[in-house]
Design an enzyme around this catalytic site. Sequence first.
Site, PDB file in Angstrom:
ATOM      1  N   VAL A  48       0.799  -1.223   0.000  1.00 19.94           N
ATOM      2  CA  VAL A  48       0.000   0.000   0.000  1.00 19.94           C
ATOM      3  C   VAL A  48       0.840   1.285   0.000  1.00 19.94           C
ATOM      4  O   VAL A  48       0.317   2.361  -0.286  1.00 19.94           O
ATOM      5  CB  VAL A  48      -0.961  -0.002   1.213  1.00 19.94           C
ATOM      6  CG1 VAL A  48      -0.206   0.328   2.508  1.00 19.94           C
ATOM      7  CG2 VAL A  48      -2.136   0.946   0.997  1.00 19.94           C
ATOM      8  N   TYR A  49       2.144   1.183   0.289  1.00 19.16           N
ATOM      9  CA  TYR A  49       3.001   2.385   0.309  1.00 19.16           C
ATOM     10  C   TYR A  49       3.245   2.869  -1.117  1.00 19.16           C
ATOM     11  O   TYR A  49       3.709   2.093  -1.943  1.00 19.16           O
ATOM     12  CB  TYR A  49       4.357   2.075   0.955  1.00 19.16           C
ATOM     13  CG  TYR A  49       4.348   1.638   2.384  1.00 19.16           C
ATOM     14  CD1 TYR A  49       3.237   1.838   3.214  1.00 19.16           C
ATOM     15  CD2 TYR A  49       5.450   1.007   2.940  1.00 19.16           C
ATOM     16  CE1 TYR A  49       3.251   1.419   4.531  1.00 19.16           C
ATOM     17  CE2 TYR A  49       5.470   0.590   4.266  1.00 19.16           C
ATOM     18  CZ  TYR A  49       4.369   0.793   5.053  1.00 19.16           C
ATOM     19  OH  TYR A  49       4.378   0.374   6.364  1.00 19.16           O
ATOM     20  N   SER A  50       2.951   4.109  -1.499  1.00 17.48           N
ATOM     21  CA  SER A  50       2.421   5.186  -0.686  1.00 17.48           C
ATOM     22  C   SER A  50       1.109   5.692  -1.295  1.00 17.48           C
ATOM     23  O   SER A  50       1.045   6.762  -1.875  1.00 17.48           O
ATOM     24  CB  SER A  50       3.450   6.311  -0.631  1.00 17.48           C
ATOM     25  OG  SER A  50       3.926   6.578  -1.976  1.00 17.48           O
ATOM     26  N   GLY A  77       2.066   0.647  -4.141  1.00 14.66           N
ATOM     27  CA  GLY A  77       3.098  -0.104  -4.846  1.00 14.66           C
ATOM     28  C   GLY A  77       4.328   0.706  -5.181  1.00 14.66           C
ATOM     29  O   GLY A  77       5.308   0.167  -5.709  1.00 14.66           O
ATOM     30  N   GLU A  78       4.314   2.003  -4.887  1.00 10.44           N
ATOM     31  CA  GLU A  78       5.453   2.848  -5.240  1.00 10.44           C
ATOM     32  C   GLU A  78       6.727   2.427  -4.517  1.00 10.44           C
ATOM     33  O   GLU A  78       7.810   2.340  -5.122  1.00 10.44           O
ATOM     34  CB  GLU A  78       5.140   4.323  -4.929  1.00 10.44           C
ATOM     35  CG  GLU A  78       4.170   4.981  -5.888  1.00 10.44           C
ATOM     36  CD  GLU A  78       2.721   4.641  -5.628  1.00 10.44           C
ATOM     37  OE1 GLU A  78       1.861   4.910  -6.490  1.00 10.44           O
ATOM     38  OE2 GLU A  78       2.433   4.102  -4.524  1.00 10.44           O
TER      39      GLU A  78
END
Length: 317
Positions: free
Chosen positions: A52-54, A63-64
């Site tokens: 879930v980040y960010s 997914g970042e």
Amino acid sequence: MNLRPLGRSGLQVSPLCFGGNVFGWTADEATSFSLLDAWLDAGFNFIDTADVYSRWVPGHTGGESETVIGRWLAQSGKRDRIVLATKVGKDMGDGKVGLRPEYIRQAVEASLKRLQTDHIDLYQSHDDDASVPLADTLGAYDDLVKAGKVRAIGASNFTAARLAEALATSEQLGITRYESLQPLFNLYDRAVFEKELQPLCVDKGVGVINFYALAAGFLTGKYRTEADAGKSARGKNTTAKYLNERGLRILAALDTVAARLGATPGQVAVAWQIVQPGITAPIASATSLAQLQDLVKATQLTLDAEALATLDAASAQ
């Protein structure tokens, strides 16, 4: 570097874990690469992130952080030098949320692709999901372990009662168990963990990798007045929660101990956590090499009895 066993998983991790929530957010890709390289060069091997980040950043979809780590792994070839942890279960949009077996199977493939690796060392339930039977969730994880896609599993944000139930379920069914817990714990936020979770984890041999080790930067002494809220992206929320009589008392104690030991408040705050019963590796993040070096020094700091007593007295509730 003296590595520590993570629960009964067989994984050996450094006494501090790099929090990857900053990758692709407050640390751009080039900075993230330099931080990851420096982390390994300093002797550390443990990195934690989540699918879930960010997602909370405008324009981001989640997914970042995993994507940045994956690109670094592809470029550096350092996969065998790290213990890589990620998480599943937070809302990714479009119904992608929770711990249903079919969703776990879908989410792990997405994480593996973003991370550009064939296995995840520690795959964690980011939140408890009471709507799914524990046997189903743990069974899905067990399948992933048997398939070699995951080496060990962990839990995050679980109550003591639910963690105990999950451990009992795994034992009863003879399947993989949660080998780690990721709870909120630091000098300010300590009561909930110490009352129920800490005794359970010590008794069951569950490793603890607590988040918010620096209370979102507050324990570094960065935020001392309301005017300091603008110093970072999360400053307003930090000052609102921690900037009170007890918080200022803790900062004063950190200042006192740091001055006597020739350290910084942040180093003292992390060093205190590292020696607490049951703690395997606090999670802390950095967005610059200077901040990272501060974390490195924290693991080299020894707190004497006077320092521990001062910190305990100031942070008592």
